[in-house]
Each structure stands twice: as structure tokens, then as C-alpha cells.
Design a protein around this motif. Structure first.
Motif, PDB file in Angstrom:
ATOM      1  N   MET B  79      80.923 -53.455  -7.933  1.00 33.93           N
ATOM      2  CA  MET B  79      80.389 -52.111  -7.713  1.00 33.93           C
ATOM      3  C   MET B  79      81.314 -51.319  -6.803  1.00 33.93           C
ATOM      4  O   MET B  79      81.869 -51.862  -5.851  1.00 33.93           O
ATOM      5  N   PHE B  81      81.178 -48.051  -4.334  1.00 39.26           N
ATOM      6  CA  PHE B  81      80.149 -47.247  -3.674  1.00 39.26           C
ATOM      7  C   PHE B  81      80.670 -45.851  -3.345  1.00 39.26           C
ATOM      8  O   PHE B  81      81.874 -45.636  -3.227  1.00 39.26           O
ATOM      9  N   ASN B  83      80.503 -44.171  -0.523  1.00 39.40           N
ATOM     10  CA  ASN B  83      81.296 -44.094   0.715  1.00 39.40           C
ATOM     11  C   ASN B  83      82.279 -45.263   0.814  1.00 39.40           C
ATOM     12  O   ASN B  83      82.730 -45.606   1.882  1.00 39.40           O
ATOM     13  N   ALA B  85      82.334 -48.251   1.213  1.00 39.92           N
ATOM     14  CA  ALA B  85      81.805 -49.490   1.808  1.00 39.92           C
ATOM     15  C   ALA B  85      82.883 -50.541   1.999  1.00 39.92           C
ATOM     16  O   ALA B  85      82.685 -51.705   1.698  1.00 39.92           O
ATOM     17  N   LEU B  86      84.046 -50.126   2.506  1.00 36.22           N
ATOM     18  CA  LEU B  86      85.088 -51.113   2.823  1.00 36.22           C
ATOM     19  C   LEU B  86      84.727 -51.764   4.150  1.00 36.22           C
ATOM     20  O   LEU B  86      84.124 -51.136   5.007  1.00 36.22           O
TER      21      LEU B  86
END
Lengths: 281, 350
Positions: B79, B81, B83, B85-86
């Protein structure tokens, strides 16, 4: 704002003078303690007190470290370190785990538990000291490191701080970790813990000093001189009745007692400030 | 590579149902864009495929497996994301490698797969950097890289471009599409931007209020919107709508027996802005006042207020002369460009 920065001339001298006087007021007693730790007992007792350091620095500090008054300062420093580190590490470990549970898991009475933890903020050690003593004595933990550390380990403040930090961690991060295949333990160890490291450092400094400066609790539960911690040990050095106080050794002990917290602050200052002012996103 | 199937998928939060039974079949290697206004349930639907939301009723299949009760990691998905999401404390390399590391892939293979993905995404110079040292577009690529290295059978994109500036968005749009073509991985892409939907999708699912209003190719959705909502949502500027009764006298309406509020009767007529044209008073179907003309260069959008106060948008080619603002104008269109909708908002058979 810019006016404050660009102020020149008399103003800047006056502000500096004010600051210097302030620093002098704070530092003078410490300087006096230092002077007192370098002279002999009769020199201190005879007024006026000397204001110039004397030649007995090494004698006095050696005497303090190896013999002390009731027990050697070296031993008391060790006891204090064990207690302070035990409280600090214990508090951080327990509070980060409980904050993790409260923020990330749905379980019955979750908020009730949170508020129960939060309520303990209103009950500092001094308030619950008699029942706590009863419990610790009942477990036979008087005069032990466990007895010194355990009652001070639970921490609502640290739990609350970690909870607030965890709440700022975006939900997508945990979702990304779930998609990546990380379970709850992996997410905690691989992602949440490294992200909290500046918070942990800030807490470490605050809690270490809190633990180091514990006075009333160790005074109550340590009766053997070899279990004395340094902060309460200084008080124990004062003679009772008409005995003569060995002021040079007591002053040397006082200064030695200050060193570890100062060292912790200096070495962890960078991380500490970072932890208080910025959160890494 | 896998097919995805939705059968009567529903989602409720407590007593509130937010997705009211979605049915769709997605073919292997297809890029499906789920588009709709905010709150229509498109992200919820995607998160149900990912396993981040439970499925209240119905069934989602990935490949041959019903995945309702599987954990996200067991669904063979990746997935991206909104933003990104790192993981902020990990380098770009570690971010991409994390999923593989957990899966127990040997170190050498991880390094090789990450290198491959980094090359594909032109991330090679940045592998040692932390996410905060990267620009928005680069972070976006890292998020893509993290999805690619896992070689999943399904990609899920949750509004991945909405945090980028307009220019970068257009560029990344093309890149994602190209990459998806090249890898041939079945993809679900959620966006509220109908331009993204039109340009990227093999097929579009238009969602509104928890229902899939239409599933079809971008051009099918554009040319034959199944509902008034789809007509108004897909296409920029949106389709113009008029009460059918207004056009009854014009002789434009064809083959429709009944006009009115009854079921099956013609209620609303839609016409795309490009199918309206200025004309002389004699040929006019509609008349009104030109409020404002937005000259965009290649085209001009003329906003016309009809005599009864309704607004219409007319799209004309950029070179054409436009009447002055405030002038009285007349509009014409041809009957084959009209869309007919019933009182329930559904398209009537042509």
C-alpha cells in the motif's frame, strides 16, 4: 523584538551587570563550599571564614571518598548511582510499555486504567510514605536496593509524556508497518522505540536527577550506613549533640554529590533539548 | 498477479452503514481508480481490501482466496499512503527493505531487490538518506519503492499524489501509470481528483454516499454517465443539468414518452459544456446573460445565467470570439448530445 536584539550602549552593560550579579549570587555558596573543602576544620570554625582555597584539597577529598564520616563517600556514590539508574531505567521501561498499551490496544477499562495511572500523579512519595514503608518493611526490603528503587518506579508523568508522544505518531505509520508484516512487538521495537529516543533522553535526564535527589525515602528505609545514599548521607554526617562536625569532609562530599547529575546534564544536553522542543516526524 | 472481487461488500460503524453493498470484479493487471467526493467511502473500501478495516458483510477476494479474515501481511498486498508513512528514523534503503526483512528474505536478495527498485525509481543517490532529507516527490517514490520490492499481487494507492504540487502531480501520474503497466500488477487507486481518475484508470469506479454508482472505462463513464451524480462529478467543468420540462417546447427531446416526476419518466436533462454553443436568437434553445468568461488559452469557459436564474457553463475553443460580460446570449445544442435522467437520478435508456 528587533529593538531587544539591537539594544546598544549603556543598556547592554546594565543587563550584563544584572546577569553577572545573578550568577554570582547563585555561585557564591558553591564557591564557599569548594573553599571549605580545601581547608582544615579549625580554619573553618574560626571567623572570618576563609575566602581563598587552601592547600588541603587532596587530603580532604581522599578522606571523604575512602573514609567519610559514617561510611565512605565512594560507597554512597555507588548506592546513589544504583538507586538513580534503577529508578530512571525502571520508570522509562514501565511507562513506555504502559503508554504503548494504552494508546495502541483496545482492552476493557482502558481509560479507567489510564485515569488510575494519572491519579497517582496526585500522590507523590511523601504523601503515601507511611503505607509504602509498611509494605516495603513487610516484604523485608528495608536496607536493600530493591526497597530503595521499587516504590519510586511507577511514574504517571513519564507514562503521560509517552502517551502524548505516541498520539502524535501518524496512524498511517502503524498501518504501513502492519502491511509490511510487523506485529505489535516488532512495531514497538523497530519503529516506536527508535522514534522515541529523544523523548527517552529527555526523560532520562529529568528522572536521573529526580532519583539522585531522593532524600526522604532513603532516609526512612536505610538504617545501615553502608546502604546510605549520598544525598541523605550528607545529612547523616552532621554530628548530633556537641560533637564537632568535620566540615571540610562534609563540603567535599557535597561537591562530589553534585558531580554525577551535572555530568548527566552536560553529556545529554543536546538530546535533552531536542527531546523537549522537537518531535521528529 | 491476481484478480480482485467484491461481492455485496458492506461496512458499518455501529448502527451507521457507510458502504451499502459494493459489487465489482477487477481483472488481473488492471488499474482501477476509485473516485468520489470526500466521505463517499472510497478510502474505507480500499482499507478493507488492505485489511486495515474489518468487513461488516459481504466478501472480498484476492486471487482465489476470500481475504475477509486475513491479516494485512497475509493478503499479499502493498500500500502507498497519502502522507507516504515512511519510517522517519530509517534510511531510504531500510524503509524499502523493512517488509522483506520481516518476511525473512536473505540479506543478499533484499539488497538486490532494493537496488532494482531504486534504479527503476531513480532513487539510487538517496538510499542512505533519511526521509526528512528528501523532497515530497522523492518521498513519494520511496513509498512506491517500498511497495514494489515486496512484489505483491496487488498494489493499493490511497490518494498518493494529493500532497504534491500540481506540476509534480502530473509527472508522477504518468510515472505511476507507466510503472504499473510495466510491472503488470493489479492496482486499486483511490483519489478524489477526477482528472487523475480519467487519465490513469483502465476502469473507474465512481462512488457516492457509500454506493458504487458506476463501473466502467473512463470514456464510457464520461460519455454515458449512469447517474446525475456521475455526470456532475466526472468531467471538468461539470455537466450542465436542466429540468426536462424546460426543453419540452424546443423539440429537442426524442423518444421519451413521458416527462415529469413519475418513475421511469424523464426528469432531468444533462449536457456537457463542450456541446453547448452560442448562436443567434432564432436558433436558440436557451437564452440568458453572460456572467463571466474565463479565458484559459486553449479554451474559454463562459458562465451563463439563464432567464430563470439557472447557471450553465459553455466551453468554447480559445480562438473564438466571446461576447462581452453582461451581454444577452443564446445557446444551442443538438439532441444527440443530451443525457436523459429519471426522477431517481438514474440514466434512462437511450
Amino acid at each position: 523584538m528587533s529593538g531587544m536584539v539591537e539594544k546598544r550602549g549603556l543598556g547592554i552593560w546594565l543587563t550584563h551587570l544584572g546577569l553577572i550579579i545573578g550568577i554570582a549570587i547563585i555561585c557564591f555558596p558553591i564557591y564557599m563550599a569548594f573553599v571549605a573543602s580545601t581547608v582544615t576544620q579549625p580554619e573553618i570554625a574560626r571567623p572570618p571564614m576563609p575566602l581563598i582555597p587552601g592547600p588541603h584539597l587532596i587530603d580532604n577529598y581522599t578522606a571523604a571518598l575512602t573514609r567519610g564520616v559514617n561510611s565512605p563517600v565512594l560507597l554512597m556514590l555507588f548506592n546513589s548511582s544504583v538507586m538513580a539508574l534503577g529508578i530512571t531505567i525502571g520508570k522509562i521501561v514501565i511507562s513506555i510499555i504502559s503508554a504503548y498499551a494504552i494508546v495502541y490496544f483496545r482492552f476493557p477499562f482502558r481509560m479507567a486504567f489510564f485515569w488510575m495511572i494519572f491519579l497517582t500523579l496526585m500522590l507523590p512519595v511523601e504523601v503515601r510514605i507511611v503505607p509504602t514503608y509498611e509494605v516495603v518493611a513487610g516484604f523485608g526490603m528495608l536496607n536493600s536496593y530493591t526497597g530503595l528503587i521499587l516504590p519510586l518506579v511507577a511514574s504517571a508523568t513519564a507514562t503521560f509524556l509517552f502517551r502524548q508522544f505516541f498520539l502524535t505518531v501518524p496512524d498511517e505509520l502503524i498501518e504501513a508497518a502492519r502491511v509490511d508484516g510487523a506485529g505489535p512487538v516488532r512495531f514497538f521495537l523497530d519503529i516506536l522505540l527508535p522514534m522515541s529516543r529523544t523523548n527517552i533522553a529527555a526523560l532520562f535526564v529529568i528522572l536521573f536527577i529526580y532519583g539522585w535527589n531522593q532524600y526522604l525515602w532513603p532516609l526512612l528505609i536505610t538504617t545501615k550506613p553502608e546502604m546510605n545514599t549520598i544525598v541523605m548521607g550528607i545529612k547523616q554526617m552532621f554530628p548530633s549533640g556537641d560533637d564537632i562536625a568535620n566540615w571540610p569532609v562534609i563540603m567535599a562530599t557535597t561537591l562530589l554529590a553534585m558531580l554525577p547529575p551535572v555530568a548527566v546534564v552536560i553529556f545529554m544536553q543536546g538530546l535533552f533539548v531536542k527531546g523537549l522542543v522537537e518531535s521528529e516526524k | 498477479m491476481a484478480k480482485i472481487g467484491f461481492s455485496n461488500v458492506r461496512k458499518s460503524y455501529g448502527p451507521t452503514e457507510v458502504i451499502h453493498g459494493v459489487d465489482a470484479e477487477i481483472a488481473d493487471g488492471e488499474l482501477i481508480v476509485i473516485v468520489g467526493p470526500s466521505g463517499c467511502g472510497k478510502s474505507t473500501l480500499l482499507r478493507m481490501v488492505a485489511g486495515l478495516e474489518t468487513i461488516t458483510a459481504g466478501e472480498i477476494r484476492i486471487g482465489d482466496r476470500v481475504v475477509n479474515d486475513l491479516e494485512p501481511r497475509e493478503r499479499d498486498i502493498a500500500m502507498v499512503f497519502q502522507n507516504y508513512a515512511l519510517y522517519p528514523h530509517m534510511s531510504v534503503f531500510d524503509n524499502m527493505a523493512y517488509g522483506l526483512k520481516i518476511a525473512g528474505v536473505p540479506k543478499a536478495e533484499i539488497a538486490e531487490r532494493v537496488a532494482q527498485a531504486a534504479k527503476m525509481l531513480e532513487l539510487e543517490p538517496y538510499l542512505d538518506r533519511k526521509p526528512r532529507q528528501l523532497s515530497g516527490g522523492q518521498r513519494q517514490r520511496v513509498a512506491m519503492g517500498r511497495a514494489i520490492v515486496r512484489k505483491p499481487s496487488v498494489f493499493l494507492f490511497d490518494e498518493p499524489l494529493s500532497n504534491l504540487d500540481a506540476k509534480l502531480r502530473v509527472q508522477m501520474r504518468v510515472e505511476i501509470k507507466t510503472l504499473q503497466r510495466r510491472l503488470g500488477v493489479t492496482s486499486l487507486y483511490v483519489t478524489h481528483d477526477q482528472v487523475e481518475a480519467m487519465t490513469m484508470a483502465d476502469r473507474i469506479i465512481v462512488m457516492n454516499g457509500g454506493n458504487a454508482e458506476q463501473v466502467g472505462t473512463p470514456l464510457a463513464v464520461y460519455h454515458k454517465p449512469a447517474t446525475v451524480f456521475v455526470g456532475g462529478f466526472i468531467g471538468s467543468p461539470p455537466m450542465n443539468f436542466l429540468q426536462a420540462a424546460r426543453l419540452q417546447a424546443s423539440g429537442l427531446l426524442r423518444k421519451v414518452a413521458e416527462v415529469g416526476g413519475a418513475a421511469g419518466a424523464l426528469n432531468t436533462v444533462g449536457v456537457r459544456p463542450e456541446h453547448l454553443a452560442f448562436c443567434s436568437e432564432g436558433e436558440a434553445v436557451l437564452s440568458g446573460k453572460l456572467m463571466i468568461a474565463e479565458a484559459l488559452g486553449a479554451e474559454t469557459l463562459a458562465h451563463v445565467e439563464l432567464d430563470d436564474g439557472e447557471r450553465m457553463i459553455v466551453r468554447i475553443e480559445g480562438g473564438r470570439e466571446v461576447p462581452a460580460a453582461g451581454a444577452r446570449v443564446h445557446l444551442s445544442c443538438t439532441s444527440e448530445h443530451l443525457h436523459y435522467f429519471g426522477a431517481d437520478g438514474k440514466r434512462l435508456p437511450d
